[in-house]
Scaffold this active site. Sequence first.
Site, PDB file in Angstrom:
ATOM      1  N   PRO A 146     -32.598 -22.068  12.439  1.00  0.00           N
ATOM      2  CA  PRO A 146     -32.127 -23.383  11.979  1.00  0.00           C
ATOM      3  C   PRO A 146     -30.699 -23.661  12.452  1.00  0.00           C
ATOM      4  CG  PRO A 146     -33.164 -22.164  10.174  1.00  0.00           C
ATOM      5  CD  PRO A 146     -33.019 -21.206  11.315  1.00  0.00           C
ATOM      6  N   SER A 162     -34.438 -13.369   6.629  1.00  0.00           N
ATOM      7  CA  SER A 162     -35.175 -14.469   6.020  1.00  0.00           C
ATOM      8  C   SER A 162     -35.148 -15.627   7.009  1.00  0.00           C
ATOM      9  CB  SER A 162     -34.511 -14.848   4.708  1.00  0.00           C
ATOM     10  OG  SER A 162     -35.241 -15.880   4.098  1.00  0.00           O
ATOM     11  N   CYS A 163     -35.572 -16.840   6.579  1.00  0.00           N
ATOM     12  CA  CYS A 163     -35.642 -17.934   7.561  1.00  0.00           C
ATOM     13  C   CYS A 163     -34.306 -18.639   7.731  1.00  0.00           C
ATOM     14  CB  CYS A 163     -36.757 -18.906   7.205  1.00  0.00           C
ATOM     15  SG  CYS A 163     -36.538 -19.680   5.611  1.00  0.00           S
ATOM     16  N   ILE A 164     -33.369 -18.417   6.788  1.00  0.00           N
ATOM     17  CA  ILE A 164     -32.037 -19.011   6.989  1.00  0.00           C
ATOM     18  C   ILE A 164     -30.969 -17.942   6.835  1.00  0.00           C
ATOM     19  CG2 ILE A 164     -32.570 -21.377   6.344  1.00  0.00           C
ATOM     20  CD1 ILE A 164     -31.414 -20.797   3.576  1.00  0.00           C
TER      21      ILE A 164
END
Lengths: 410, 102
Positions: free
Chosen positions: A352, B100-102
């Site tokens: 991100p 994790s994803c962030i």
Amino acid sequence: MKNLVILGAGTAGTMMANHLRPKLSKDLWNISIVDQYKTHYYQPGFLFLPFDTYTEEQVKKVGKKFIPKGVNYIQKKIEQIFPKENKVQLEDETLSYDILIIATGSKIAPEEVEGMKGKNWHKNVFDFYTYEGALALRNKLREWEGGKLLVHLTEMPIKCPVAPLEFAFLADSFFIKKGMRDKVEISYVTPLSGAFTKEKSAATLGYLLEEKNIKLETDFAIERVDNENNKIVDYGERAIDFDLLVTIPTNMGDDVIARSGMGDDLNFVPTHENSLQSKDHENVFVIGDATNVPASKAGSVAHFESETLTDNILLYIDGKPLKEEFDGHANCFIETGKNKALLIDFNYKQEPVEGTFPFPGIGPLKLLKESVFNHWGKLAFRWIYWNMLLKGISIPFVSRNMTTAGKKLD
Amino acid sequence: MTTTISGTEINVTEDGYLTDFSQWTPEIAKELAKNEEIELTDRHWEIIKWIQDRVNAGEALSIRGIKKSGVLDIKEFYALFPGGPLKLSTKIAGVPKPKSCI
């Protein structure tokens, strides 16, 4: 007649039924979907239930409403899959299939940690990943007078990896609003090396915990919950006290995967990460939380997967090579409290980053940055879920594969 | 970013994890371990090899997975890599840390 069987009528299975029925001739293909439960839950809403932001009625509907006409909806327990025989054993009948889609999801397994599902389960030890857990926690929070709150994550992978952080942020706002923030100490406990483990996220969001006065405990690999002394203890004998423990237990695939011998250690099905075909059986496809692919376990991922998988089922039927195009695309709102939210858009390879979404340079949503507009987006998503996502309608301007346009890349 | 360890230039993340496994050598592992105040024994090397095999096979590493593997118990894992065994062992093995994803 040929038979296509979908196991699981959650987000992923329901979407596949809606995608495939109009595309497969009713004269050639029967489609069946099997799920023993009658209620379809809007699982992202479980985050809001404990804080009395959503009511029970806002997070559940009768599942049947979302299964299209012409699909045989079987409400029975799945006993076992026999992939070599192309059969699925239900509680009192056996289905034969030409193509099988496994969409049996993932669920919490608190019994994996000693003492977690012990005498204090849903008394001062709670999950919020189930409807029952979220409601029990809501009732507790309505009357709780304060103390040490731990928001704890047992181990990865979990469904919606940002949910525990969101819970900590929303708890901060909740207690401020109740005028009792000074009576609550909030700690975030993770087995990872930080609350933010990706470089860009850590750099841009690191301020959030400090701003909200949330303590951080890292590298905590829980061994047991000590119900006598209200402590969690890790394998290195490190102990943390609590008055109220909100934990994300180990997440595992469905037991039917284990019974069928088709899963890994956590009952997730080995799946090709770009085509979504199972690694062991060419007529078995897997979607959503049930796979072992290294994408986030989230509804948006299942949504993007469903578009690729629909194409691949049609290609498979025609005997053509499958598209190896699924890129791990995920798109998630992250509540940060005080009516603000973040948005992240990423895939297997791209972490991100900041930027604008979905229109490059315009937005209106901002990536990896708090905004009120993002929060509205999160709330609007509930409508999109029930009215578009489950029905297999593409979300305007958001493509199945991630786009780098509008993202700040190095 | 790049850094030089035992005379070799290698690519690492900001917190010191190798970004290219092909650059890993036992000498680099020894040096990385030394920075964490760990002296590598035969047992350490066995575990490092096992971690590398798992990660390169595309499997996710977790404390629970290690417990189930039967290769070592968690107490021993903590004894070998005190404080944060997954964090430290992955760094020394030259593979990405669990994220994790962030």
